[in-house]
Design an enzyme around this catalytic site. Sequence first.
Site, mmCIF file in Angstrom:
data_model
loop_
_atom_site.group_PDB
_atom_site.id
_atom_site.type_symbol
_atom_site.label_atom_id
_atom_site.label_comp_id
_atom_site.label_asym_id
_atom_site.label_seq_id
_atom_site.Cartn_x
_atom_site.Cartn_y
_atom_site.Cartn_z
ATOM 1 N N SER A 1 0.827 -1.215 0.000
ATOM 2 C CA SER A 1 0.000 0.000 0.000
ATOM 3 C C SER A 1 0.857 1.260 0.000
ATOM 4 C CB SER A 1 -0.939 0.010 1.211
ATOM 5 O OG SER A 1 -0.189 0.008 2.408
ATOM 6 N N ASN A 2 2.083 1.152 0.506
ATOM 7 C CA ASN A 2 2.961 2.321 0.549
ATOM 8 C C ASN A 2 4.388 1.942 0.169
ATOM 9 O OD1 ASN A 2 3.307 5.087 0.984
ATOM 10 N ND2 ASN A 2 4.046 4.776 3.054
ATOM 11 N N LYS B 1 1.376 5.795 8.672
ATOM 12 C CA LYS B 1 2.213 6.687 9.485
ATOM 13 C C LYS B 1 2.130 8.173 9.155
ATOM 14 C CE LYS B 1 6.326 5.757 6.631
ATOM 15 N NZ LYS B 1 6.447 7.025 5.952
ATOM 16 N N SER C 1 7.862 5.205 18.282
ATOM 17 C CA SER C 1 8.214 6.556 17.845
ATOM 18 C C SER C 1 8.402 7.488 19.031
ATOM 19 C CB SER C 1 7.084 7.088 16.953
ATOM 20 O OG SER C 1 7.196 8.477 16.755
ATOM 21 N N TYR D 1 -2.374 8.860 14.872
ATOM 22 C CA TYR D 1 -1.157 8.092 14.575
ATOM 23 C C TYR D 1 -0.324 7.915 15.849
ATOM 24 C CZ TYR D 1 3.742 7.347 13.601
ATOM 25 O OH TYR D 1 5.026 6.866 13.655
ATOM 26 N N LYS E 1 0.743 4.391 18.413
ATOM 27 C CA LYS E 1 2.047 3.959 18.936
ATOM 28 C C LYS E 1 1.975 3.765 20.451
ATOM 29 C CE LYS E 1 4.197 3.687 15.048
ATOM 30 N NZ LYS E 1 4.437 2.340 14.504
ATOM 31 N N ARG F 1 3.197 25.473 11.883
ATOM 32 C CA ARG F 1 2.253 24.404 11.554
ATOM 33 C C ARG F 1 1.662 23.873 12.858
ATOM 34 N NH1 ARG F 1 4.824 19.600 8.170
ATOM 35 N NH2 ARG F 1 6.119 19.561 10.046
ATOM 36 N N ASP G 1 3.140 21.093 15.698
ATOM 37 C CA ASP G 1 4.599 20.930 15.708
ATOM 38 C C ASP G 1 5.157 21.243 17.095
ATOM 39 O OD1 ASP G 1 5.245 19.995 13.223
ATOM 40 O OD2 ASP G 1 5.648 21.952 12.336
#
Length: 341
Positions: free
Chosen positions: A35-36, A86, A126, A151, A155, A297, A300
Amino acid sequence: MDKILVTGGLGFIGSHTVVELQNEGYEVVIIDDLSNSSEKVLDGITAITGKTPIFEKLDLKEKDKVEQFFAKHNDIKGVIHFAASKAVGESVKEPLLYYENNISTLVYILKELKKLPSAGFIFSSSCTVYGQADELPITENAPVKLAESPYGNTKQIGEEIISDTCKVTPNLKAIALRYFNPVGAHESVEIGELPIGVPQNLVPFITQTGIGIRQELSVFGDDYPTPDGTCIRDYIHVVDLAKAHVIALGRLLQNKNKSNYETFNLGTGKGSTVLEVVKSFEKVSGKQLNYKIVGRREGDIISAYADTEKANKELGWKTKLSLDDAMRSAWKWEQKVRGEN
């Protein structure tokens, strides 16, 4: 040598880890749903190692297919689990897709590993689990903060599921590896990072801008409390990262682990600003990069870099490759992919 399953083994970090496993003599089986990623990555792995891993195209969300796979490969000694969605932004828009893909697949694999006499499990986690840490550098004892995205939450939940399973499953040993920011490509430029569509990560966006696919790089904010006002991250060369997986797996297979669930940070221990990464690219490529400063953004964090002492001491692992090494290999890879090399 032992047979190891690598899920998502044709992806960026997965493919580099397969190379390092095969270089150490392990027999590797890859599961990937493509898929990626691309099946062509197998050619790159074969070119580097001289050996083609077993590959099964399989969607891990299909529980019966996972059961059939483990029935067929009942001699698997360890699993390195990369397969997951991800993209942070996409996870905000499609939370259920992320919970289904990242959580159900983990559960199905662990159910199969419980049936084995013994198994080692390495989880691709992560540094997002820490959020904006209270103290820098970030140690493994830093509190896990409320996730900023679905996401990131997958994790955190994934680590909790593994920890809970290990508590009641003596034959299962697991390590969660919390990566910082993987970058670069294999020095052979046979494999590298190949994002589908617009890159979500800084370095492929830089190299695509450098080669002319993107018009310019947007640098999100220059008013952060950092030396040049841009965000700081810990950029680790993907080959150093891949080698850490092989060492961590060996720790489990040789029963060197101190408990049957452990966590390690994987980074360089040094933070670099966005503009330092841009300057590194310009230095190794000899190109001026077209970039502009835009507004911050949302979501962040200001700064994140690893305290690597635990991984250095317990695993006997250290990074060897620099940011310049990573940018040089990423640029060579970009040129190769675009047919300019």
